[in-house]
Design a protein around this motif. Structure first.
Motif, PDB file in Angstrom:
ATOM      1  N   ALA A 209      39.073  33.917  45.270  1.00  0.00           N
ATOM      2  CA  ALA A 209      38.510  34.613  44.113  1.00  0.00           C
ATOM      3  C   ALA A 209      39.180  35.969  43.911  1.00  0.00           C
ATOM      4  N   ALA A 210      39.433  36.678  45.009  1.00  0.00           N
ATOM      5  CA  ALA A 210      40.056  37.998  44.896  1.00  0.00           C
ATOM      6  C   ALA A 210      41.463  37.900  44.325  1.00  0.00           C
ATOM      7  N   ILE A 211      42.253  36.935  44.794  1.00  0.00           N
ATOM      8  CA  ILE A 211      43.614  36.774  44.275  1.00  0.00           C
ATOM      9  C   ILE A 211      43.576  36.359  42.815  1.00  0.00           C
ATOM     10  N   ALA A 212      42.716  35.388  42.486  1.00  0.00           N
ATOM     11  CA  ALA A 212      42.636  34.919  41.103  1.00  0.00           C
ATOM     12  C   ALA A 212      42.238  36.048  40.154  1.00  0.00           C
TER      13      ALA A 212
ATOM     14  N   ARG B 172      41.792  36.256  36.315  1.00  0.00           N
ATOM     15  CA  ARG B 172      40.889  35.137  36.065  1.00  0.00           C
ATOM     16  C   ARG B 172      39.446  35.606  36.259  1.00  0.00           C
ATOM     17  N   PRO B 173      38.475  35.078  35.524  1.00  0.00           N
ATOM     18  CA  PRO B 173      37.074  35.512  35.680  1.00  0.00           C
ATOM     19  C   PRO B 173      36.435  34.916  36.925  1.00  0.00           C
ATOM     20  N   ALA B 174      36.972  35.279  38.086  1.00  0.00           N
ATOM     21  CA  ALA B 174      36.475  34.785  39.369  1.00  0.00           C
ATOM     22  C   ALA B 174      35.510  35.804  39.957  1.00  0.00           C
ATOM     23  N   THR B 175      34.479  35.316  40.617  1.00  0.00           N
ATOM     24  CA  THR B 175      33.460  36.187  41.207  1.00  0.00           C
ATOM     25  C   THR B 175      33.849  36.521  42.639  1.00  0.00           C
ATOM     26  N   VAL B 176      34.095  37.792  42.902  1.00  0.00           N
ATOM     27  CA  VAL B 176      34.531  38.265  44.214  1.00  0.00           C
ATOM     28  C   VAL B 176      33.321  38.874  44.923  1.00  0.00           C
TER      29      VAL B 176
ATOM     30  N   ALA C  25      25.952  38.233  41.232  1.00  0.00           N
ATOM     31  CA  ALA C  25      27.335  38.684  41.027  1.00  0.00           C
ATOM     32  C   ALA C  25      28.038  37.831  39.976  1.00  0.00           C
ATOM     33  N   GLU C  26      27.781  36.532  39.974  1.00  0.00           N
ATOM     34  CA  GLU C  26      28.403  35.652  38.984  1.00  0.00           C
ATOM     35  C   GLU C  26      27.960  36.006  37.563  1.00  0.00           C
TER      36      GLU C  26
ATOM     37  N   TYR D  14      37.164  44.829  37.292  1.00  0.00           N
ATOM     38  CA  TYR D  14      35.740  44.811  37.592  1.00  0.00           C
ATOM     39  C   TYR D  14      35.489  44.530  39.072  1.00  0.00           C
ATOM     40  N   ALA D  15      36.175  43.515  39.623  1.00  0.00           N
ATOM     41  CA  ALA D  15      35.973  43.157  41.027  1.00  0.00           C
ATOM     42  C   ALA D  15      36.279  44.333  41.938  1.00  0.00           C
TER      43      ALA D  15
END
Length: 332
Positions: free
Chosen positions: A111-114, A120-124, A154-155, A166-167
């Motif tokens: 998620a952090a890399i994405a 990407r809208p990934a939740t970290v 968080a999501e 944001y992350a």
């Protein structure tokens, strides 16, 4: 932080390097920013891209990792570099699903890399984010059982755009303002909607279930040195704790400890060292002796300075203790 790209740099056209994002995130697992920064810069100096890291001998990567702990991360780091270099032409995938298929990349790192490298809208969700969510929504149930609820919060807050900024902002909020013991609530941008602040329970959250006491294991480390001052070292098996790392010959680590030494020479005790791993405390008795020669079938003879640089902390402690004793007593 040397792995960050600021919003102003993004506006100027700079984009995060996925290699640097990946390297930093792997290093930061179970490691502080202060401890990781020096290792990160040294890694980049030696291996500036994923192809260079893949070409490096694994033992060199493990030696450079020494001091960061959790050495499976270093083995997986090298394995992942090989896959990305060989099979993906040096390009990291952009989606969480594809990233999780790589060695050593779990849900958080993917998620952090994405998010950070590819927006990407990934939740970290790391420990800092969990603490922010627990306080923001006043989740009183203890960790680790409350993790799904914290992730769900968080999501819902993760934006569709600028997910990387944001992350990093939420992780920084937890690291610098919403801290465990003395949160600076007056400076927090979420102070108004924070349910824990409103109820005065921020210092109690997140709650944690009691941890069982760690068992104590014991063992023996053997420091054999030859007339040239070199010490006997071994490479630990890949499938165990500190796998693949340069080490001193040692016994198994059990409640009783002890085993036959690697050489039949005149060993003497020089003290003991203590080290704490994730699941147990270790008490390691240190034995030292001078040998006429260090047989190649018992390991590799190394200069002490080189051995110290290559060894994980527990064995470096044991070697330093033996070297200090030798210097103090002048013993043969």
């Amino acid at each position: 932080m040397p792995w960050r790209v600021s919003p102003s740099e993004r506006d100027a056209g700079h984009r995060p390097d996925p290699f640097r994002v990946w390297l930093s995130e792997v290093m930061l697992q179970q490691t502080t920013v202060a401890a990781a920064t020096g290792h990160f810069l040294r890694f980049l100096a030696r291996w500036p891209d994923v192809h260079a890291l893949a070409r490096a001998p694994r033992e060199a990567v493990l030696a450079e990792w020494a001091g960061l702990g959790y050495y499976a991360r270093a083995r997986n780091l090298h394995a992942c570099a090989n896959v990305v270099s060989r099979d993906l032409d040096g390009r990291f995938p952009e989606t969480e699903k594809e990233l999780r298929a790589l060695p050593g990349i779990g849900a958080y790192t993917a998620a952090a890399i994405a998010a950070i490298a590819f927006d990407r809208p990934a939740t970290v969700v790391d420990g800092n984010v969990e603490r922010v969510m627990a306080r923001l929504f006043a989740e009183a149930a203890p960790l680790p059982g409350v993790k799904p609820q914290l992730r769900a919060h968080a999501e819902r807050l993760t934006p569709q755009s600028r997910a990387g900024d944001y992350a990093q902002a939420v992780m920084d909020l937890g690291a610098t303002i919403c801290t465990p013991r003395n949160p600076a609530c007056g400076l927090c941008p979420w102070r108004t909607p924070c349910a824990a602040r409103a109820s005065g329970t921020q210092l109690d959250l997140p709650a944690r279930a009691p941890k069982p006491a760690k068992p104590v294991r014991r063992g023996v480390a053997y420091v054999a040195h030859d007339p040239r001052g070199r010490v006997l070292t071994v490479t630990r098996p890949d499938d165990g704790l500190l796998g693949g790392m340069r080490a001193l010959p040692s016994s198994d680590w059990t409640e009783a400890g002890g085993s036959a030494p690697p050489l039949a020479i005149d060993w003497r005790p020089v003290g003991e060292v203590r080290h704490t791993f994730t699941h147990f405390h270790l008490v390691l008795k240190v034995m030292a002796a001078k040998a006429r020669a260090l047989p190649a079938d018992c390991g590799e003879a190394m200069a002490p300075d080189a051995a110290l640089r290559a060894m994980p902390s527990v064995f470096a402690k044991a070697l330093r203790l033996a070297l200090e004793d030798l210097q103090r007593t002048g013993s043969d």
